[in-house]
Scaffold this motif. Structure first.
Motif, mmCIF file in Angstrom:
data_model
loop_
_atom_site.group_PDB
_atom_site.id
_atom_site.type_symbol
_atom_site.label_atom_id
_atom_site.label_comp_id
_atom_site.label_asym_id
_atom_site.label_seq_id
_atom_site.Cartn_x
_atom_site.Cartn_y
_atom_site.Cartn_z
ATOM 1 N N LEU A 171 0.834 -1.201 0.000
ATOM 2 C CA LEU A 171 0.000 0.000 0.000
ATOM 3 C C LEU A 171 0.865 1.247 0.000
ATOM 4 O O LEU A 171 1.955 1.264 0.599
ATOM 5 N N GLY A 172 0.398 2.296 -0.649
ATOM 6 C CA GLY A 172 1.125 3.555 -0.655
ATOM 7 C C GLY A 172 2.549 3.377 -1.148
ATOM 8 O O GLY A 172 2.797 2.913 -2.259
ATOM 9 N N MET A 177 7.150 1.105 -4.322
ATOM 10 C CA MET A 177 8.361 0.298 -4.356
ATOM 11 C C MET A 177 8.212 -0.841 -5.363
ATOM 12 O O MET A 177 9.118 -1.106 -6.166
ATOM 13 N N ALA A 178 7.062 -1.497 -5.343
ATOM 14 C CA ALA A 178 6.813 -2.595 -6.279
ATOM 15 C C ALA A 178 6.756 -2.091 -7.718
ATOM 16 O O ALA A 178 7.263 -2.743 -8.640
ATOM 17 N N GLU A 196 -3.066 7.126 -0.933
ATOM 18 C CA GLU A 196 -2.684 8.395 -0.292
ATOM 19 C C GLU A 196 -3.813 9.412 -0.220
ATOM 20 O O GLU A 196 -3.851 10.218 0.725
ATOM 21 N N THR A 197 -4.717 9.430 -1.196
ATOM 22 C CA THR A 197 -5.781 10.445 -1.153
ATOM 23 C C THR A 197 -6.683 10.285 0.076
ATOM 24 O O THR A 197 -7.358 11.233 0.478
ATOM 25 N N GLY A 204 3.789 10.120 -3.479
ATOM 26 C CA GLY A 204 4.933 11.030 -3.576
ATOM 27 C C GLY A 204 6.238 10.379 -3.927
ATOM 28 O O GLY A 204 7.290 11.020 -3.903
ATOM 29 N N ALA A 205 6.218 9.100 -4.259
ATOM 30 C CA ALA A 205 7.464 8.401 -4.594
ATOM 31 C C ALA A 205 7.347 7.716 -5.955
ATOM 32 O O ALA A 205 7.817 6.604 -6.142
ATOM 33 N N GLY A 206 6.676 8.398 -6.871
ATOM 34 C CA GLY A 206 6.622 7.904 -8.244
ATOM 35 C C GLY A 206 5.325 7.245 -8.652
ATOM 36 O O GLY A 206 5.161 6.867 -9.818
ATOM 37 N N GLY A 207 4.397 7.096 -7.729
ATOM 38 C CA GLY A 207 3.159 6.380 -8.040
ATOM 39 C C GLY A 207 2.335 7.013 -9.141
ATOM 40 O O GLY A 207 1.764 6.320 -9.984
#
Length: 326
Positions: A171-172, A177-178, A196-197, A204-207
């Motif tokens: 999640l998130g 990461m995956a 995140e919403t 915030g890490a590329g999603g």
């Protein structure tokens, strides 16, 4: 007149291709500057067996376990997150340890593939460590998020194939990461989502960038806007993961399938695999003409290798090739 137009068009196309080739060569040179086909001598510093072992500890030194497999599995690295009490949430210490692990992997040209997995049943990574985040001063949050984002970018930039074995909730930040891995394999019971919403923030890490590249833009928007969580079966149908496998009693079905895939990759020419990854990763971000030039530049990197000659010799002699990454 038609002939003149045709010659003009051909000349323009040639100029474009030449410019694309120059651009491609610069991209390949910049991206492969860290790829040196000389073994570093650090290959199997940590020995491990193919079976996934689970160890629990409250010691922060055990937050991450990195195993360089040996024997026939030599070249496969297993990076296991191990924070059972925090559901593998991303903490300052975990970010630090993962940065160190990634740097070691990048320097080691014996590595042929990396599996990112969890050593905690039922969880891959629950995202950011919100308990730790709540204790941070407001001025600390931005730098921490930037460092976590940089880590996930580094995962995506590893020169060898990376596989995310998702045996539980991702999640998130765990989902991000995956998404940074080349290949994702999930158990059918795994839960995945960029949620995140729900917290009035955004990935915030590329999603927001990687999910639309993995599936359609409109589907990615739907999933992110609604903070929707999907299981492994649905994730496979949507194209978020490559394979969905039925979970087993040990809770490591995705890991075992990931290990099978890593074993498929292992015998192939390691320089060729690295160059194939580079060509795909760089090429997908540009127009087709530039992408073809990138492929040409990457192909040029494999021509002078000993491995290429070994592959030809093995084919001629009808035997299995023995590639050394040279």
């Amino acid at each position: 007149m038609a002939g003149l137009v045709g010659r003009t068009a051909l000349l323009q196309a040639y100029r474009v291709q030449a410019a694309d080739r120059d651009r491609a060569c610069r991209l390949v040179a910049a991206s492969s500057c860290s790829i040196r086909y000389v073994f570093s001598g650090k290959g199997n510093g940590l020995n491990g067996h193919a079976a996934l072992t689970r160890h629990y500890s409250s010691d922060s030194k055990d937050d991450l376990r990195v195993r360089y497999l040996d024997g026939e599995d030599s070249g496969i690295v297993v990076v296991g997150i191990n924070r059972p009490k925090a559901k593998n949430a991303i903490s300052k210490n975990l970010v630090k340890m993962m940065f160190e692990a990634v740097e070691d992997i990048k320097k080691n040209n014996k590595v042929r593939s990396v599996i990112f997995c969890s050593l905690v049943p039922g969880i891959f990574c629950a995202g950011a460590d919100l308990k730790e985040r709540a204790k941070m001063h407001q001025n600390e949050v931005g730098p921490f998020v930037s460092k976590a984002r940089a880590l996930i970018t580094e995962l995506g930039n590893l020169p060898v194939p990376t596989i995310a074995a998702i045996d539980g909730a991702a999640l998130g930040g765990g989902m991000e990461m995956a998404l940074a891995c080349d290949i994702r394999i999930a158990s059918n019971t795994a839960k995945m989502g960029l949620v995140e919403t729900k917290l009035a923030i955004i990935p915030g890490a590329g999603g927001t960038q990687r999910l639309p590249r993995a599936i359609s833009v409109s589907l990615a928007k739907e999933l992110i806007f609604a903070a929707r969580v999907v299981d492994g079966t649905e994730a496979c149908r949507l194209g978020i993961v490559n394979h969905s496998v039925e979970q087993n009693n040990s809770g490591d079905a995705a890991y075992l399938r990931s290990l099978e895939l890593a074993r498929e990759i292992n015998p192939q020419g390691p320089i060729a695999v690295r160059m194939a990854k580079l060509a795909i990763s760089q090429g997908i971000e540009v127009d087709l003409s530039t992408g073809l030039a990138i492929e040409e530049a990457c192909y040029a990197q494999v021509i002078p290798t000993k491995d290429r000659l070994e592959g030809l010799a093995a084919f001629k002699e009808k035997r299995r090739p023995h590639y050394k990454g040279e």
